[in-house]
Structures are given as C-alpha cells and as structure tokens.
Design an enzyme around this catalytic site. Structure first.
Site, PDB file in Angstrom:
ATOM      1  NE  ARG A 116       9.251  17.474 -33.396  1.00 56.46           N
ATOM      2  CZ  ARG A 116       9.941  16.506 -32.810  1.00 56.46           C
ATOM      3  NH1 ARG A 116       9.539  15.244 -33.191  1.00 56.46           N
ATOM      4  NH2 ARG A 116      11.078  16.701 -31.969  1.00 56.46           N
TER       5      ARG A 116
ATOM      6  CG  HIS B 283       5.961  14.077 -27.197  1.00 56.95           C
ATOM      7  ND1 HIS B 283       5.818  13.149 -28.285  1.00 56.95           N
ATOM      8  CD2 HIS B 283       7.233  14.043 -27.011  1.00 56.95           C
ATOM      9  CE1 HIS B 283       6.901  12.578 -28.480  1.00 56.95           C
ATOM     10  NE2 HIS B 283       7.862  13.254 -27.883  1.00 56.95           N
TER      11      HIS B 283
ATOM     12  CG  HIS C 129       9.090   9.669 -25.063  1.00 57.68           C
ATOM     13  ND1 HIS C 129      10.411   9.536 -24.719  1.00 57.68           N
ATOM     14  CD2 HIS C 129       8.632  10.498 -25.958  1.00 57.68           C
ATOM     15  CE1 HIS C 129      11.019  10.328 -25.885  1.00 57.68           C
ATOM     16  NE2 HIS C 129       9.848  10.951 -26.517  1.00 57.68           N
TER      17      HIS C 129
ATOM     18  CG  ASP D 265      14.019  12.834 -32.980  1.00 53.04           C
ATOM     19  OD1 ASP D 265      12.835  12.188 -32.994  1.00 53.04           O
ATOM     20  OD2 ASP D 265      13.834  13.806 -32.681  1.00 53.04           O
TER      21      ASP D 265
ATOM     22  CD  GLU E 229       9.277   8.562 -29.074  1.00 53.91           C
ATOM     23  OE1 GLU E 229       8.313   9.557 -29.126  1.00 53.91           O
ATOM     24  OE2 GLU E 229      10.484   8.769 -29.273  1.00 53.91           O
TER      25      GLU E 229
HETATM   26  C1  GLA Z   1      10.673  12.713 -29.425  1.00 53.68           C
HETATM   27  C2  GLA Z   1      10.924  13.653 -30.335  1.00 53.68           C
HETATM   28  C3  GLA Z   1      12.287  14.002 -30.161  1.00 53.68           C
HETATM   29  C4  GLA Z   1      12.476  14.696 -28.756  1.00 53.68           C
HETATM   30  C5  GLA Z   1      11.967  13.713 -27.780  1.00 53.68           C
HETATM   31  C6  GLA Z   1      11.927  14.497 -26.408  1.00 53.68           C
HETATM   32  O1  GLA Z   1      10.994  11.515 -29.286  1.00 53.68           O
HETATM   33  O2  GLA Z   1      10.801  12.949 -31.575  1.00 53.68           O
HETATM   34  O3  GLA Z   1      12.603  14.838 -31.240  1.00 53.68           O
HETATM   35  O4  GLA Z   1      11.484  15.745 -28.914  1.00 53.68           O
HETATM   36  O5  GLA Z   1      10.544  13.195 -27.946  1.00 53.68           O
HETATM   37  O6  GLA Z   1      13.077  15.222 -26.220  1.00 53.68           O
END
Ligand code: GLA
Length: 380
Positions: free
Chosen positions: A109, A134, A207, A279, A344
């Site tokens: 982000r 993304h 991803h 996350d 990631e």
């Molecule tokens: C990344 C983000 C998550 C989500 C996924 C896609 O991993 O950090 O919050 O948006 O992509 O769903």
C-alpha cells in the site's frame, strides 16, 4: 587385447553409459508451452511449464506473470499443487485477489494514494479504501508480458513488460524484467530487474498463495512458521505502517521459533484486529547483501517444507483473511478463509511516504535488482 587397450575400451564403454545415463537424467527437465486462453482484445495467452528431475513442476502464464501451479512431492513422494489459482485464464480475468501474480509498480500500500518525489506530488488510484494497493487499478498483475523460454542448465521463463510514463500515476518509462527459474534443489527462483528514464518508485513482488497440504485442502492454521525477524512495522486501521519498527518479543508476531500459524491468529491484540489476522510486514534480520533466509514454513501433515530466501528488506505475511469461500479455484474447489498464506518479499509498505524506511526510489542510470527463492523440501 593388451591390458592398456582393454582398460581404454572399458573406460569408453563406461563413458558411453555415463553419457546416456546423464541424458536420461535430463530427459524430464525442461520447458513446455500450451494455450491458456484469449484476452478480451483477442491476444492469446500461454501457459509455460517448467519441470526439473526431482518431481517439481511450475506453471506460469504471461498474463500477469502469474504462477498458476507449483507441484511438489510430499514426504511420501506424492505430488501436490501447493498454490491457489484457476484452471484457465478466465478465472484470472474475473475479480480475484492477485493469486500468484507479479505485483507492480508498487507492491503493498501507498497511504492516501499519493506520495511526493523530487517535490512533485503523484496521485495514484485509490483501490483499497483511501490507499493505493498493489500498483492500482491495472497493475502488473493484469498486464500481458512478453515471454521468452530459457533452455539453459535450468529451465526458465523470462518475462518483460514496458510500463509507460504515467501508467497508474507513476512516473517514467519503466522496463521491467522478471526471470523465473526452476533448479534441481526444488527451488523456484525469481529474479527481478528494472530501469527507468525518470525518477520513480518501485516495489516488485510475487503474490503466491501457498497451502503446503495442497490447494483447496483446508486452512493453513496448523502449518508452522518461522520468520527471521525481530521487528515488524505496526499498522493503522487501514493497514498503513505507522513508521515505527516494533520489537516482536512478547507479541503474537514473534515467530523466531517455529509456531503454528493459528496459535495466536485471533489474539486479543490491536495489530491482529487491524489485519483480521496476519497481514503485516516483517523487518527481516539480514546479514549483508545477497539472498538470506526470511522464513521457513512446515506442514506437519504432508511434511512439505517451504523456505523463503530473499534480497529484500521486508516480508508481508498475509494469512488469506479476506478469502471467504466465494472464490472457486482449480477443479471448482472453494477457497475458504485462511486457506492459504502469502510470503510477499518486498520493501516496506508506504515507503515513498516514510523517509526513515529503506528507499524505493529508482533513478535513470540505476538498475533495480531483487531476487527471491521459494525452496521446497520435506521433513520426517
Ligand atoms: C495483500 C494485502 C492484503 C490483501 C491481499 C489481497 O497481501 O496486504 O491486505 O489486500 O494482498 O487480497
């Protein structure tokens, strides 16, 4: 026959047998190509399969550079596909959460969908609440890449894409190249490189959604993970880092010793609540440049082990909290909440707005280089 002639004939026979044996060993290793589907504008899309001699197979499409499947043996030698995805291009053209895709220009982000570079403000599409996620509305995951097969010592696939100046709000004509290669130690290696003709920011990643028990085979809560990080970047309610590098000791983010993913995933913890599970970006413990071990994940059931090595400073550990069973993947299987985890490898989220984070700037004359290795094995 003199002793000498006898010896050389034996050696000759051994050499021929050896060469034939070598050829037989190599017989399985290689790359093949088949049709995967057609874009709405008529462009045809291919699926390339890399195979090694150790029972591993990786399928990649030039649409989004998506890793469509990774087949690896379990501890009994039984092959299984360990990544979520779809059987054909159509699945990927529908709305889906970046299964297996190359992410760019900026993985993760950027806060409030804007940043300043050289005193100029760049506005990006906001596609995740107020933030840009993304790469925007049509990131690298939705682009058609140019593919070139590599038939060297290891089978590989080179993908290139020219992202035009201004695309999705980012500056500079950016030439991106990603090389996937499959090695005999059952590792998928990803080498990223890029150049630009104007100052810009860049954060490329992949991803893939892993489930070491096999895609569609339940959740990943019993998988055990070790993350080589003493700190993580805590986030606000919109998942943007606050700028702090926080020690993980004593928190549900301490994975320095292998721990079940599910052990603390619903802990009464503000950070866990913001992420609806994990996350979060971990600040990797690194020793010098080059590839270093970021994480090791084990599925006690199948015995499959995934090791992640990277040149990157960060690792987003995402536990598929937004999956809800509404997406039906390969073979029509429903992908439920937490039915996969992502690793990631990346620079930290929102780096363009966080001067204290490692820089994501790329300038003309420089070449961006990053590598990540997903290496598979089994444990007893
Ligand atoms: C990344 C983000 C998550 C989500 C996924 C896609 O991993 O950090 O919050 O948006 O992509 O769903």
């Amino acid at each position: 026959m003199t002793y000498l002639t006898y010896t050389s004939s034996v050696l000759l026979v051994l050499a021929i047998v050896g060469a034939a044996g070598g050829a037989a060993d190599k017989a399985n290793s290689g790359i093949s190509k088949k049709a995967f589907g057609t874009m709405p504008d008529g462009r045809t899309i291919d699926l390339y399969t890399l195979t090694n001699n150790r029972g591993m197979r990786v399928a990649i499409t030039n649409y989004g550079g998506i890793v469509v499947s990774i087949v690896v043996p379990d501890r009994n030698g039984k092959p299984g596909d360990v990544v979520l995805g779809f059987d054909n291009l159509e699945g990927y053209l529908a709305k889906e959460p970046y299964f297996g895709a190359l992410i760019g220009r900026y993985g993760n982000r950027i806060g409030n969908a804007r940043f300043k570079l050289d005193g100029v403000e760049y506005k990006l599409p906001a596609n995740d609440g107020p933030n840009s996620l993304h790469g925007g509305l049509k990131g690298f995951d939705k682009r058609v890449w140019t593919a070139r097969e590599i038939r060297g010592e290891h089978p590989g696939l080179e993908l290139t894409y020219l992202s035009k100046d201004g695309e999705e709000g980012y500056s500079g004509n950016l030439s991106a190249k990603v090389v996937y290669s499959l090695t005999e130690d059952n590792a998928l290696r990803i080498d990223y490189s890029a150049t630009t003709d104007k100052d810009t920011v860049l954060n490329l990643t992949n991803h893939s959604y892993f489930n070491l028990a096999g895609e569609g085979n339940g959740n990943i809560l019993k998988h055990e993970i070790m993350i080589n990080a003493d700190r993580f970047t805590p986030i606000d309610g919109t998942l943007i880092p606050t700028g702090e590098l926080r020690q993980i000791a004593g928190t549900p983010f301490d994975f320095r010793k292998p721990t079940a993913i599910g052990a603390r995933i619903d802990a009464d913890d503000e950070q866990i609540k913001f992420g609806k599970g994990y996350d979060h970006n971990f600040v990797l413990n690194r020793s010098g440049a080059g590839l270093s071990l970021a994480a090791r994940v084990t599925d006690p059931e199948s015995g499959r082990v995934l090791e992640v090595l990277t040149t990157q400073p960060g690792l987003q550990f995402y536990t598929g909290n937004f999956l809800d069973g509404s997406i039906h993947g390969k073979g029509g299987k429903a992908y439920g909440r937490r039915s996969a985890f992502c690793q990631e490898t990346q620079h930290f989220p929102d780096s363009p707005n966080k001067p204290s984070f490692p820089s994501t700037e790329l300038k003309p004359g420089q070449t961006y280089h990053q590598s990540t290795v997903f290496r598979f094995s089994t444990s007893k």
